[in-house]
Design an enzyme around this catalytic site. Structure first.
Site, PDB file in Angstrom:
ATOM      1  N   CYS A 144       0.841  -1.198   0.000  1.00  0.00           N
ATOM      2  CA  CYS A 144       0.000   0.000   0.000  1.00  0.00           C
ATOM      3  C   CYS A 144       0.874   1.245   0.000  1.00  0.00           C
ATOM      4  O   CYS A 144       1.975   1.258   0.551  1.00  0.00           O
ATOM      5  CB  CYS A 144      -0.897  -0.016   1.235  1.00  0.00           C
ATOM      6  SG  CYS A 144      -1.966   1.423   1.410  1.00  0.00           S
ATOM      7  N   SER A 171       0.608   3.796   1.686  1.00  0.00           N
ATOM      8  CA  SER A 171       0.869   4.314   3.030  1.00  0.00           C
ATOM      9  C   SER A 171       2.224   3.858   3.552  1.00  0.00           C
ATOM     10  O   SER A 171       2.921   4.606   4.238  1.00  0.00           O
ATOM     11  CB  SER A 171      -0.238   3.872   3.991  1.00  0.00           C
ATOM     12  OG  SER A 171      -1.470   4.461   3.640  1.00  0.00           O
ATOM     13  N   HIS A 211       4.811   6.036   2.051  1.00  0.00           N
ATOM     14  CA  HIS A 211       4.862   7.386   2.619  1.00  0.00           C
ATOM     15  C   HIS A 211       5.895   7.464   3.738  1.00  0.00           C
ATOM     16  O   HIS A 211       6.549   8.498   3.917  1.00  0.00           O
ATOM     17  CB  HIS A 211       3.493   7.786   3.165  1.00  0.00           C
ATOM     18  CG  HIS A 211       2.513   8.215   2.115  1.00  0.00           C
ATOM     19  ND1 HIS A 211       2.794   9.182   1.182  1.00  0.00           N
ATOM     20  CD2 HIS A 211       1.239   7.810   1.868  1.00  0.00           C
ATOM     21  CE1 HIS A 211       1.741   9.363   0.393  1.00  0.00           C
ATOM     22  NE2 HIS A 211       0.795   8.535   0.789  1.00  0.00           N
ATOM     23  N   HIS A 217       0.868  -3.133   6.634  1.00  0.00           N
ATOM     24  CA  HIS A 217      -0.320  -2.981   7.477  1.00  0.00           C
ATOM     25  C   HIS A 217      -1.553  -3.613   6.849  1.00  0.00           C
ATOM     26  O   HIS A 217      -2.637  -3.524   7.414  1.00  0.00           O
ATOM     27  CB  HIS A 217      -0.589  -1.496   7.748  1.00  0.00           C
ATOM     28  CG  HIS A 217      -0.962  -0.720   6.530  1.00  0.00           C
ATOM     29  ND1 HIS A 217      -0.032  -0.311   5.607  1.00  0.00           N
ATOM     30  CD2 HIS A 217      -2.165  -0.311   6.049  1.00  0.00           C
ATOM     31  CE1 HIS A 217      -0.642   0.334   4.625  1.00  0.00           C
ATOM     32  NE2 HIS A 217      -1.941   0.347   4.862  1.00  0.00           N
ATOM     33  N   CYS A 251      -7.155  -3.092   4.287  1.00  0.00           N
ATOM     34  CA  CYS A 251      -6.929  -1.660   4.072  1.00  0.00           C
ATOM     35  C   CYS A 251      -7.564  -1.204   2.770  1.00  0.00           C
ATOM     36  O   CYS A 251      -8.558  -0.491   2.765  1.00  0.00           O
ATOM     37  CB  CYS A 251      -5.444  -1.324   4.082  1.00  0.00           C
ATOM     38  SG  CYS A 251      -5.096   0.406   3.648  1.00  0.00           S
TER      39      CYS A 251
END
Length: 374
Positions: free
Chosen positions: A40, A42, A45, A62, A170
């Site tokens: 993902c 995220s 990031h 995650h 997610c």
């Protein structure tokens, strides 16, 4: 015990595979042998520094699913061999927000910023050469084994493939819920989805499932536009100018009912484009994250106020993971939610950095790590 996992040692940096020590589960915890983990944006990031890592090293991941292999003392509701999906946001079931049905805003979410156990910010479940290692979202699904709180674990039926089920932890819920919950898409609506990655493609599916008359997918990458058309979009264009004009042509010049912004790195300009694309009393849903330290809102205040438009944040699609993850997997069973089609490429753990390179190059809807033995 020892396990392998992908960690960040520095920021900016790249994920690298190391051998970690993982704690045995304590009360209220389980240890899970990971089967699959979604890649993902995220997680990236934190690698780029758009989001601040709570501690380094940080074990990434995650979005994951696996099989329970050990249960902490006195822990109820789970047994060795259970198949589980992780919710990247924990659910206590007791706080003010959980009590109101807003599980995605559970107070336990504040603990994710430490990388440590929620009840003790000095206690870490992972270590590397004697140094504490933080867990992304309290999970670290890029590890072959991980110990987590039961507040982040949802038991699922064992007949559902785990590499598919992991996506509901997610990406699926975040995108699907952004359309169904945050944008409140209704039959007949015209919806724009900006950014067709692992989140945006599920916003497309959610909008179509909710009965939208038109779902306009926006992405500069032709492969992603073509994928969106196969997964519920009625139109696919390369930029927001074209999407906005298309929506107005369908609505007597008014604009879309909602615009869902799922770009990988969101800026104020993206949100301004989304607000400009919706009608009076329309909704622009902000889903993607950007640089924590950049404050660059770019909105037309005249339109926001006098046209009564709404800018709506959306965390995990405003979902209730304990109810919505099983519901989404049942929709998958029924053929109403496409999950297999979301996985573009499967990677071994050693190829995690290459998987993120592919994501940023626009080659994947979703890349998935398939763990050894999973």
């Amino acid at each position: 015990m020892l396990t392998r996992g992908a960690v960040l040692r520095e920021v900016p940096g790249r994920y690298e595979v190391v051998e970690l020590e993982v704690d045995d589960p304590r009360p209220g915890e389980v240890r899970v042998r990971m089967a699959a983990s979604g890649l993902c944006h995220s997680d990236d990031h934190f690698a780029t520094g758009d989001q601040t890592a709570p501690i380094l090293p940080l074990a990434g991941g995650h979005e994951g699913a696996g099989i329970v292999e050990a249960v902490g003392p006195g822990t109820t509701g789970f047994a060795e061999g259970d198949h589980v999906v992780f919710s990247f946001l924990p659910v206590c079931g007791r706080c003010r927000f959980c009590a109101r049905g807003l599980q995605n805003l559970c107070d336990l979410g504040a603990s994710l910023g430490t990388g440590a156990r929620p009840e003790d910010p000095t206690s870490f479940r992972l270590s590397l050469d004697g140094r504490p290692v933080g867990q992304m979202a309290g999970l670290s699904t890029f590890c072959e084994h991980t110990t987590v709180s039961t507040a982040s674990v949802i038991k699922i039926d064992p007949d559902i493939p785990l590499d598919v089920a992991c996506l509901t932890g997610c990406g699926v819920g975040t995108g699907w819920g952004a359309a169904v919950n945050s944008a409140a898409v209704r039959p007949g609506h015209v919806v724009i989805v900006m950014g067709i990655g692992g989140i945006g493609v599920n916003a497309v599916q959610g909008a179509a499932h909710a009965g939208a008359a038109a779902v306009i997918a926006v992405d500069p990458v032709a492969f992603k536009r073509e994928s969106a058309l196969k997964l519920g979009a009625t139109h696919a264009v390369a930029d927001m100018d074209e999407a906005t004009e298309l929506a107005r042509s369908m609505t007597n010049g008014q604009g879309a009912d909602s615009a869902i912004v799922t770009v990988g790195v969101v800026t104020g300009r993206h949100l301004g484009q989304g607000l400009a694309a919706v009608r009076k009393a329309g909704t622009c849903v902000a889903v993607g994250l950007g640089d924590t330290f950049v404050h660059d809102g770019d909105f037309n205040l005249h339109e926001l106020v006098l046209y009564q438009k709404r800018l709506q944040g959306s965390l995990f699609g405003a979902s209730a993971p304990t109810a919505d993850i099983p519901a989404q997997l049942e929709l998958y069973r029924q053929g109403a939610l496409k999950l297999d089609e979301l996985i573009t490429t499967r990677y071994a753990l050693e190829d995690v950095a290459a998987g993120f390179d592919d994501m940023k190059a626009g080659r994947n809807l979703r890349g998935v790590l398939v763990h050894a033995g999973g």
